[in-house]
Write an enzyme that holds these catalytic residues in place. Structure first.
Site, PDB file in Angstrom:
ATOM      1  CD  GLU A  90      -2.587  -1.098   2.643  1.00  0.00           C
ATOM      2  OE1 GLU A  90      -3.243  -2.029   3.079  1.00  0.00           O
ATOM      3  OE2 GLU A  90      -2.367   0.333   2.992  1.00  0.00           O
ATOM      4  CB  CYS A 104       2.536   7.516   3.808  1.00  0.00           C
ATOM      5  SG  CYS A 104       2.649   6.302   5.139  1.00  0.00           S
ATOM      6  CB  CYS A 111       5.186  -5.605   9.365  1.00  0.00           C
ATOM      7  SG  CYS A 111       5.846  -4.240  10.913  1.00  0.00           S
ATOM      8  CB  CYS A 115       2.656  -2.821  16.747  1.00  0.00           C
ATOM      9  SG  CYS A 115       4.169  -2.006  16.184  1.00  0.00           S
ATOM     10  CB  CYS A 118       0.015  -2.293  12.770  1.00  0.00           C
ATOM     11  SG  CYS A 118       0.267  -2.370  11.776  1.00  0.00           S
ATOM     12  N   GLY A 160       5.390  -2.277   6.882  1.00  0.00           N
ATOM     13  CA  GLY A 160       7.145  -2.366   6.975  1.00  0.00           C
ATOM     14  C   GLY A 160       7.974  -1.568   7.788  1.00  0.00           C
ATOM     15  CD  GLU A 161      11.294  -0.536  12.056  1.00  0.00           C
ATOM     16  OE1 GLU A 161      10.891  -0.524  12.267  1.00  0.00           O
ATOM     17  OE2 GLU A 161      12.143   0.360  11.279  1.00  0.00           O
ATOM     18  CG  LEU A 216       8.379   5.898  23.672  1.00  0.00           C
ATOM     19  CD1 LEU A 216       9.812   5.191  23.250  1.00  0.00           C
ATOM     20  CD2 LEU A 216       8.354   6.907  23.923  1.00  0.00           C
ATOM     21  CG  HIS A 217       3.374   3.301  19.637  1.00  0.00           C
ATOM     22  ND1 HIS A 217       2.985   3.894  19.367  1.00  0.00           N
ATOM     23  CD2 HIS A 217       3.597   1.942  18.935  1.00  0.00           C
ATOM     24  CE1 HIS A 217       2.953   4.061  18.384  1.00  0.00           C
ATOM     25  NE2 HIS A 217       3.797   2.894  18.245  1.00  0.00           N
ATOM     26  CB  CYS A 334       0.066   1.000   8.769  1.00  0.00           C
ATOM     27  SG  CYS A 334       1.150   0.379   8.766  1.00  0.00           S
TER      28      CYS A 334
HETATM   29  S1  SF4 Z   1       3.742  -1.508   9.991  1.00  0.00           S
HETATM   30 FE1  SF4 Z   1       4.569  -0.026  11.655  1.00  0.00          FE
HETATM   31  S2  SF4 Z   1       2.932  -0.316  12.459  1.00  0.00           S
HETATM   32 FE2  SF4 Z   1       2.743  -2.208  11.569  1.00  0.00          FE
HETATM   33  S3  SF4 Z   1       3.905  -3.734  13.224  1.00  0.00           S
HETATM   34 FE3  SF4 Z   1       4.840  -2.558  11.723  1.00  0.00          FE
HETATM   35  S4  SF4 Z   1       6.021  -1.202  13.018  1.00  0.00           S
HETATM   36 FE4  SF4 Z   1       3.801  -2.035  13.469  1.00  0.00          FE
END
Ligand code: SF4
Length: 347
Positions: A90, A104, A111, A115, A118, A160-161, A216-217, A334
């Site tokens: 995306e 974006c 990923c 998280c 997400c 993704g990271e 951070l969250h 996301c």
């Molecule tokens: S895409 Fe971003 S928010 Fe989603 S799991 Fe991966 S690091 Fe976490």
């Protein structure tokens, strides 16, 4: 066929030199692709026809297919791109009233960070994106703009990271910042991470002035390891130390992202502990009320709760902004569109 965007600048120079072509021909192709929004070599009308044919025989210019395109009333547009191997990613174009045109983009299929709130992380990591696949998202979104409009900002905050795929991301960003490429200043590029200290320091050493946003969250390790399981081995103190190093090396204030989840991390004591953590640091906190995701049990906090959270931070002297997700009606959070296409079936 090879993707043109997968080639390094050196490989392309060699390709042109081996055929006895002057350097400016390569510059022309790059300008057509990156600045003049060409979708085929055939459109590059100031190149000799035999060269256009030769390029088309050897390279594919864009390798993805638009599998879905959603538009929101607030001007947000989201693309679901199908890559050459059938994987889907995306990317989003955001418009605001300051004439900012922000994209974006994603850096991985899926990923690994997990998280809990997400959609992208629900099925784990499939693979890293290539440099060309990262750059192509920007070009596809740029093509959605009116001809006289230009992209102004890039946020690397999609699926993704990003710091787990720096080797592909950095060359893609080179093309985005290059004056002969898209010409977007590094200062207008934000890289978002859950906080991988070694990669943050690698980025700091490059001293390339990208804006760093760390998710951070939570204000303590116990809560954070519930919300960002991949971060449990690292610890907030280590991440903040890497963020401090980034600021020292680049002079760029780090942003801390804090997704507010009703009843989980949104209480006054969480805000007070967060303020304590950031005391004395030149930081900005982005408070992001959670955007509901189907299949996930989390809720958006009440406006009054969000307001109180922000007020506590402000009273403690922390710079803070509330960010609302744009394009809620097009699954703009996301990973949501990819997931809804998977669960509802492709168009
Ligand atoms: S895409 Fe971003 S928010 Fe989603 S799991 Fe991966 S690091 Fe976490």
């Amino acid at each position: 066929m090879t993707g043109f965007l997968e080639q390094t600048p050196g490989q392309l120079q060699t390709w042109f030199a081996d055929r006895g072509l002057p350097e400016y021909r390569l510059r022309q192709v790059r300008q057509w692709l990156l600045q003049r929004r060409a979708e085929s070599f055939e459109q590059m009308t100031d190149l000799p026809k035999p060269l256009r044919s030769q390029l088309a025989e050897e390279f594919s210019l864009l390798t993805s297919r638009i599998a879905a395109h959603r538009k929101s009333e607030d001007g947000t547009e989201k693309l679901l791109l199908e890559l050459a191997d059938g994987q889907r990613i995306e990317c989003v174009l955001l418009r605001d009233d300051k004439q900012h045109r922000t994209v974006c983009i994603s850096t991985q299929v899926g990923c690994a960070m997990g998280c809990v709130f997400c959609a992208s992380g629900l099925d784990g990591l499939v693979r890293n994106l290539t440099r060309g696949e990262i750059l192509e998202q920007v070009l596809r979104l740029q093509q959605l703009l009116d001809p006289e409009q230009r992209l102004s900002h890039v946020v690397v905050m999609g699926m993704g990271e990003p710091l787990a795929n720096l080797d592909a991301l950095l060359p893609a960003l080179d093309a985005i910042t290059d004056a002969d490429g898209l010409g977007i200043s590094a200062r207008r590029i934000t890289i978002s991470t859950v906080g991988l200290p070694a990669a943050i320091r690698r980025l700091a050493e490059l001293n390339c002035h990208y804006h760093l946003a760390i998710s951070l969250h939570a204000p303590d390790d116990r809560l954070r390891s519930q919300l960002v399981p991949s971060g449990s081995k690292v610890g907030i103190a280590t991440i903040l130390a890497a963020a401090d190093d980034y600021f020292t090396a680049t002079g760029r204030r780090v942003t801390f992202e804090y997704v507010l989840l009703a009843g989980l991390n949104d209480r006054p004591e969480h805000a007070r502990r967060l303020a304590e953590l950031l005391r004395g640091r030149p930081a900005l906190v982005n408070v992001i009320p959670f955007n509901p995701v189907p299949d996930l049990p989390y809720r958006t906090p009440a406006a009054a709760v969000t307001g109180q959270f922000v007020e506590i931070l402000e009273q403690a002297g922390v710079n803070v902004k509330i960010r609302y997700r744009k394009g809620e009606r097009i699954d703009a959070a996301c990973g949501q569109l990819r997931r809804s296409e998977v669960t509802q079936g492709s168009p």
